[in-house]
Design an enzyme around this catalytic site. Structure first.
Site, PDB file in Angstrom:
ATOM      1  N   ARG A  86      -6.511  -9.547  -4.536  1.00  0.00           N
ATOM      2  CA  ARG A  86      -5.405 -10.397  -4.968  1.00  0.00           C
ATOM      3  C   ARG A  86      -5.658 -11.797  -4.438  1.00  0.00           C
ATOM      4  O   ARG A  86      -5.862 -11.987  -3.245  1.00  0.00           O
ATOM      5  CB  ARG A  86      -4.084  -9.869  -4.452  1.00  0.00           C
ATOM      6  CG  ARG A  86      -2.929 -10.833  -4.718  1.00  0.00           C
ATOM      7  CD  ARG A  86      -2.467 -10.837  -6.146  1.00  0.00           C
ATOM      8  NE  ARG A  86      -1.749  -9.591  -6.347  1.00  0.00           N
ATOM      9  CZ  ARG A  86      -0.523  -9.372  -5.868  1.00  0.00           C
ATOM     10  NH1 ARG A  86       0.125 -10.301  -5.211  1.00  0.00           N
ATOM     11  NH2 ARG A  86       0.045  -8.209  -6.056  1.00  0.00           N
TER      12      ARG A  86
ATOM     13  N   ASP B 194      -2.220  -3.331   1.115  1.00  0.00           N
ATOM     14  CA  ASP B 194      -1.401  -4.538   1.058  1.00  0.00           C
ATOM     15  C   ASP B 194      -1.005  -4.976   2.472  1.00  0.00           C
ATOM     16  O   ASP B 194      -1.086  -4.204   3.425  1.00  0.00           O
ATOM     17  CB  ASP B 194      -0.154  -4.228   0.221  1.00  0.00           C
ATOM     18  CG  ASP B 194       0.471  -5.457  -0.417  1.00  0.00           C
ATOM     19  OD1 ASP B 194       0.050  -6.583  -0.101  1.00  0.00           O
ATOM     20  OD2 ASP B 194       1.390  -5.272  -1.232  1.00  0.00           O
TER      21      ASP B 194
ATOM     22  N   ASP C 169       2.672 -12.795  -5.089  1.00  0.00           N
ATOM     23  CA  ASP C 169       3.173 -11.893  -6.126  1.00  0.00           C
ATOM     24  C   ASP C 169       3.738 -12.682  -7.305  1.00  0.00           C
ATOM     25  O   ASP C 169       4.365 -13.739  -7.135  1.00  0.00           O
ATOM     26  CB  ASP C 169       4.302 -11.015  -5.571  1.00  0.00           C
ATOM     27  CG  ASP C 169       3.806  -9.907  -4.673  1.00  0.00           C
ATOM     28  OD1 ASP C 169       2.624  -9.923  -4.287  1.00  0.00           O
ATOM     29  OD2 ASP C 169       4.622  -9.025  -4.336  1.00  0.00           O
TER      30      ASP C 169
ATOM     31  N   CYS D 250      -4.882  -6.913  -0.745  1.00  0.00           N
ATOM     32  CA  CYS D 250      -3.755  -7.790  -1.063  1.00  0.00           C
ATOM     33  C   CYS D 250      -3.097  -8.224   0.239  1.00  0.00           C
ATOM     34  O   CYS D 250      -3.083  -7.476   1.218  1.00  0.00           O
ATOM     35  CB  CYS D 250      -2.751  -7.059  -1.951  1.00  0.00           C
ATOM     36  SG  CYS D 250      -1.409  -8.124  -2.546  1.00  0.00           S
TER      37      CYS D 250
ATOM     38  N   TRP E  24      -1.713 -14.734  -0.221  1.00  0.00           N
ATOM     39  CA  TRP E  24      -0.492 -15.432  -0.596  1.00  0.00           C
ATOM     40  C   TRP E  24      -0.449 -16.876  -0.114  1.00  0.00           C
ATOM     41  O   TRP E  24       0.414 -17.641  -0.526  1.00  0.00           O
ATOM     42  CB  TRP E  24       0.724 -14.669  -0.049  1.00  0.00           C
ATOM     43  CG  TRP E  24       0.712 -13.217  -0.388  1.00  0.00           C
ATOM     44  CD1 TRP E  24       0.289 -12.645  -1.554  1.00  0.00           C
ATOM     45  CD2 TRP E  24       1.133 -12.134   0.450  1.00  0.00           C
ATOM     46  NE1 TRP E  24       0.415 -11.274  -1.495  1.00  0.00           N
ATOM     47  CE2 TRP E  24       0.938 -10.927  -0.265  1.00  0.00           C
ATOM     48  CE3 TRP E  24       1.666 -12.065   1.735  1.00  0.00           C
ATOM     49  CZ2 TRP E  24       1.244  -9.678   0.258  1.00  0.00           C
ATOM     50  CZ3 TRP E  24       1.973 -10.814   2.257  1.00  0.00           C
ATOM     51  CH2 TRP E  24       1.765  -9.640   1.520  1.00  0.00           C
TER      52      TRP E  24
ATOM     53  N   LYS F 121      -4.628   0.378  -3.464  1.00  0.00           N
ATOM     54  CA  LYS F 121      -4.180  -0.999  -3.212  1.00  0.00           C
ATOM     55  C   LYS F 121      -3.704  -1.042  -1.765  1.00  0.00           C
ATOM     56  O   LYS F 121      -2.694  -0.414  -1.417  1.00  0.00           O
ATOM     57  CB  LYS F 121      -3.049  -1.390  -4.150  1.00  0.00           C
ATOM     58  CG  LYS F 121      -2.500  -2.791  -3.867  1.00  0.00           C
ATOM     59  CD  LYS F 121      -1.335  -3.120  -4.784  1.00  0.00           C
ATOM     60  CE  LYS F 121      -0.704  -4.464  -4.419  1.00  0.00           C
ATOM     61  NZ  LYS F 121       0.466  -4.773  -5.296  1.00  0.00           N
TER      62      LYS F 121
END
Length: 437
Positions: free
Chosen positions: A337, A281, A341, A322, A21, A279
């Site tokens: 990722r 996260d 998001d 992620c 992110w 996944k």
């Protein structure tokens, strides 16, 4: 220290962010770099230990400088999976002054910044003995329609319509578990979690699940019953992993034998349930600084924990990272990722580009395109194509250009004709081996 002569009117500086992110993008000298809106976001989406000065550009283990007339200088960690030093660039007059906290290697390449980064990544692949990434399955994910309000019934209702889309994996996202950290205790909206995954498999689909394996919520049974499983600061308090789900979050010390056994038990249980898509996260928490049971570096603890998960799920299961430190994850996940998001809205909350929103998702998806097909399959985040999604046509175009892993996250009965046809097309398109050659 490296001193690079530049043309300030034409030069470009590319920052590589710490985790999924964290913003990764390029700037002209003098353009202010993106920085977090506050300390909570800094811990949960940037590198928690420190931030650079406002007028300094920082790459976490990797930064690139295009002087304006070539060649591009790529400055990277000498050991990118085990050491991720902060690499800072200060612009003084017509010079880019590079400083680093650990050993780095400077290499020059012709072409654009993205082409130079791709050439650097090409050099890393044989050095680490990386195999070509496995193709990603197509997925349906519950998150962007139901968020934490997902129920067993809502998954079943979509499962009944799943033949409308070319879906391989049906992935149940956050909401099936009682608390963050209590992965085998169901929420009140799930009467039979193993039975749900059995129904998914019986329908001809693969079963997928979401976890945040290195987070422990303050309200969880794990936190109450096993406080010794938490990473501690040197004053003895649990290290903060941020705040979310209306509670403080802590980091699981995966080097503790009890915590390691718990992680293995969770993922072996999922394997026994027939789940073969994971996944994982918020996994930045596994690399937070603090005192652990074993005195090893945070990055080593993180990599060891990912290997533990892989051993538990088996070599054939598909692993998607992620909220993940980028360079330390190389060689350990199938897909990654590469952005914050997506969201129903274009702009992020508080203007913080690491928060959910299409702006940040596109920014990172384009800037990290060089990673796809070299380190892993890039995941730009899910297709969201139902009416009410801001700029849904632009998001579909981005997924078409930069989507390695393709997933849908709308309730299927909420898609209009455009949304259904667009989702079907994006899930069916062939994905190129590389986005940047």
């Amino acid at each position: 220290m490296t001193d690079i002569p530049i043309d300030p009117t034409r030069a470009v500086i590319h920052e590589q962010g710490w985790q999924s992110w964290s913003p990764s993008t390029s700037y002209r000298p003098g353009s202010p770099p993106h920085r977090p809106a506050g300390d909570i976001r800094r811990i949960g989406a940037w590198r928690a230990e420190s931030l650079p000065a406002p007028d300094v550009y920082r790459g976490e283990g990797l930064i690139a400088v295009d002087p304006g007339d070539g060649p591009v200088h790529v400055i990277a960690s000498a050991d990118p999976v085990n050491s991720v030093p902060a690499i800072d660039v200060s612009v003084v007059d017509s010079r880019a002054i590079v400083t680093a906290a650990d050993d780095v290697v400077v290499t020059t390449y012709d072409g654009s910044v993205q082409q130079a980064l791709a050439r650097w990544a090409d050099s890393v692949v044989p050095r680490l003995g990386l195999a070509a990434p496995r193709p990603a399955p197509t997925i349906w994910c519950s998150w962007y329609q139901y968020f934490t309000k997902v129920t067993e019934a809502s998954v079943d209702s979509n499962l009944a319509l799943m033949d409308r889309l070319p879906i391989d994996v049906v992935q149940v996202d956050d909401g099936y578990q009682a608390e963050i950290g209590d992965w085998l205790i169901p929420s009140s909206d799930f009467a039979d979690v193993p039975g749900l995954f059995a129904r998914i498999r019986d329908s001809g689909h693969r079963a997928g699940i979401w976890t945040a394996p290195f987070l422990v919520g303050a309200q969880s049974q794990v936190a109450a019953e096993h406080p010794d499983w938490l990473v501690r600061n040197y004053a003895g308090s649990p290290v903060s992993a941020g705040h979310n789900w209306n509670q403080d979050l802590y980091a699981l010390d995966s080097t503790h034998p009890g915590a390691a056994d718990y992680l293995s038990t969770v993922f072996r249980t999922f394997r026994d349930w027939g789940i073969d898509f994971h996944k994982i996260d918020f996994i930045y928490a596994g690399a937070l600084y603090g005192r652990r049971y074993n005195d090893i570096s945070p990055i080593q603890a993180y990599r060891d924990a990912l290997k533990l998960i892989r051993e538990a799920i088996g070599p054939d299961a598909y692993l998607l990272g992620c909220g993940a430190p980028q360079l330390p994850s190389i060689g350990l996940v199938d897909a990654m990722r590469v952005s914050p998001d997506i969201a129903p809205t274009y702009l992020p909350e508080d203007g913080d580009v690491s928060m959910p929103g299409q702006w940040g998702a596109v920014l990172n998806g384009e800037s990290r395109a060089f990673q796809h097909g070299r380190f892993w399959v890039n995941d730009p985040d899910c297709i969201v194509a139902r009416p009410g999604i801001e700029r849904r046509e632009e998001w579909a175009e981005h997924v078409s250009k930069f989507g390695g892993l393709r997933g849908s996250s709308d309730a299927i009965d909420q898609l209009d004709d455009w949304g259904l046809e667009t989702t079907r097309r994006l899930l069916s398109e062939p994905v190129p081996r590389h986005f940047i050659d």
